[in-house]
Enzyme design. Structure first.
Site, PDB file in Angstrom:
ATOM      1  N   ARG A 261       0.704  -1.374  -0.046  1.00 50.94           N
ATOM      2  CA  ARG A 261      -0.628  -0.126   0.478  1.00 50.94           C
ATOM      3  C   ARG A 261       1.212   1.506  -0.039  1.00 50.94           C
ATOM      4  NH1 ARG A 261      -5.434  -1.667   3.938  1.00 50.94           N
ATOM      5  NH2 ARG A 261      -5.136  -3.841   3.875  1.00 50.94           N
ATOM      6  N   ARG A 276       1.976   1.337  10.356  1.00 55.46           N
ATOM      7  CA  ARG A 276       1.552   1.862   8.728  1.00 55.46           C
ATOM      8  C   ARG A 276       2.252   1.715   8.019  1.00 55.46           C
ATOM      9  NH1 ARG A 276      -3.103   3.816   7.853  1.00 55.46           N
ATOM     10  NH2 ARG A 276      -3.543   4.732   9.738  1.00 55.46           N
ATOM     11  N   GLU A 348      -6.428  -1.045  15.231  1.00 56.92           N
ATOM     12  CA  GLU A 348      -7.686  -1.698  14.991  1.00 56.92           C
ATOM     13  C   GLU A 348      -6.748  -2.802  14.546  1.00 56.92           C
ATOM     14  OE1 GLU A 348      -8.524  -1.814  10.289  1.00 56.92           O
ATOM     15  OE2 GLU A 348      -8.460   0.068  10.840  1.00 56.92           O
ATOM     16  N   SER A 351      -9.946  -5.960  10.591  1.00 50.51           N
ATOM     17  CA  SER A 351     -11.300  -4.858   9.789  1.00 50.51           C
ATOM     18  C   SER A 351     -12.231  -6.114   9.372  1.00 50.51           C
ATOM     19  CB  SER A 351     -11.426  -4.161   8.981  1.00 50.51           C
ATOM     20  OG  SER A 351     -12.497  -3.184   8.941  1.00 50.51           O
ATOM     21  N   ARG A 390       0.419  -6.151  12.768  1.00 51.99           N
ATOM     22  CA  ARG A 390      -0.273  -5.370  13.577  1.00 51.99           C
ATOM     23  C   ARG A 390      -0.370  -6.248  15.254  1.00 51.99           C
ATOM     24  NH1 ARG A 390      -3.958  -1.160  11.683  1.00 51.99           N
ATOM     25  NH2 ARG A 390      -2.645   0.115  10.661  1.00 51.99           N
TER      26      ARG A 390
END
Length: 424
Positions: A261, A276, A348, A351, A390
């Site tokens: 990403r 991130r 988070e 999801s 994460r």
């Protein structure tokens, strides 16, 4: 993708749904574009009908020896062909404009999604575990990790920011997490392990909703492939452009892949550490279902992701995302947020979303009910089961000890060769 017929039939409901997403009314504009498309298509059909009739009349006139009529009809057919070419272009252009407008709009929220503008309006559904009380000041995962084999400096030297090198026990822990999650989802929850391409074409990203709106968030190769941002893309596209049997569903798939990403919209956010990254590993869950199954399947999928966090002994909470915070393709989403002691907050880690028929329309993925002729669109769901990086962050922080060592959760020890703790 939205069904323009449903928008025409109930424009007020569509505008109300877009308002929940924070958008201005859209129905009038879309209906106008659709009217232009239908007008061009109708005109084309009329011209085609007249051309066919004139072509038959040409044969009759020739058979009768009526040369004047024959020449007049032939001239008319030629003129009709030119007009049809023009109308064909207009109809195609109108179709493209309408489809582009529809493709740029997000999914409509489910009725039970809480209204709100952003993450501050999300609602906690449930929680599990209590944050551990530590008799020392907890270090963050960067400080802990750098003593255990985490290296940002050398990664930056070769690749730039938002990359990391993991060595030694941390590299093994990353591998162990991925294998543990895959084994849990395949042996306990019936997901089918799948190995997928990491490079896909435009149509695949369009199908799941990343294109065209979020092109800047993706990495593209010089020969027009895209690096996958998540295994959701290739897994969901396995059912594209086909009509399936009703009895085939639900289909449950899982894959462990690298994800890429650009993080184009995250300047200044989470610049420290592994939260991130441009490249990370994730175990993805995808379910393909009939419309009647999808609501229950979302609850099931969320429970599968929760089971991973419980096995890793990580306190977490489940949040129902509000209408303004959901992803583009989702109609309902639960976020799983894990406790991070160094930040004294939940972040988070997973999801899970039900996309309804939104992606299936873009992929033309359908099924035929038993005894029915007309096929219906499938429903697609996706979720993180969970993000490996994460999870590694959460383990380092929640299971750290005063001497800088990190206790390995019992569920992971078989994947770590029986190691109970990793030490600087």
């Amino acid at each position: 993708m939205h069904d323009i017929r449903l928008i025409r039939d109930n424009p007020g409901a569509f505008d109300a749904a877009m308002a929940r997403r924070g958008l201005t009314p859209q129905a009038e504009r879309l209906i106008d574009l659709d009217a232009r498309r239908r007008e061009a298509t109708t005109r084309l059909q009329e011209l085609e009908t007249r051309r066919n009739a004139a072509s038959k009349e040409i044969g009759i006139a020739k058979g009768r020896g009526d040369n004047d009529r024959f020449e007049a009809l032939r001239a008319e057919v030629e003129a009709l062909k030119g007009e049809m070419e023009r109308c064909t272009g207009e109809a195609a252009s109108a179709e493209e404009v309408l489809n582009q407008a529809l493709a740029a709009l997000p999914n409509t929220p489910a009725d039970d999604v809480p209204d709100g503008a952003d993450e501050h309006d999300n609602e906690e559904v449930r929680g599990w575990g209590e944050p551990r009380t530590m008799d020392f000041e907890p270090a963050d995962h960067v400080t802990l990790g750098e003593r255990l084999g985490l290296d940002f400096e050398r990664a930056a030297a070769m690749s730039g920011a938002r990359f990391a090198v993991l060595q030694g026990p941390l590299a093994r822990l990353e591998r162990a997490l991925g294998q543990f999650m895959l084994d849990m989802h395949t042996t306990e929850y019936g997901y089918r392990e799948t190995s997928v391409p990491y490079l896909v074409r435009d149509d695949a990203l369009f199908g799941t909703g990343q294109l065209p709106k979020f092109a800047e968030d993706q990495f593209r190769t010089t020969n027009d492939f895209w690096l996958i941002p998540t295994a959701e893309v290739p897994l969901s596209n396995l059912v594209r452009e086909a009509i399936h049997a009703e009895g085939d569903f639900p289909i449950r798939l899982t894959a462990l892949t690298p994800c890429f990403r650009s993080e184009a919209g995250s300047a200044g956010r989470d610049t420290r550490g592994l939260i991130r990254m441009h490249q990370f590993h994730k175990v993805e869950l995808v379910s393909i279902t009939t419309p009647e199954q999808s609501d229950d399947e979302l609850e099931r999928m969320t429970g599968c992701a929760e089971a991973v966090l419980r096995a890793l002994e990580l306190p977490y909470r489940v949040m129902a995302l509000c209408s303004g915070d959901m992803g583009f393709a989702a109609r309902k989403t639960y976020d799983l947020e894990v406790w991070l002691p160094s930040q004294k907050t939940y972040r988070e880690i997973s999801s899970c979303s039900n996309c309804g028929d939104f992606q299936a329309r873009r992929m033309n993925a359908r099924f035929r009910r038993e005894g029915e002729k007309k096929p219906d669109f499938l429903h697609t769901l996706n979720g993180s089961g969970v993000a490996v990086g994460r999870a590694l962050v959460a383990i380092l922080e929640n299971h750290q000890n005063a001497d800088g060592s990190v206790t390995i959760p019992a569920a992971l020890r078989p994947y770590m060769g029986g190691v109970e703790a990793i030490r600087p």
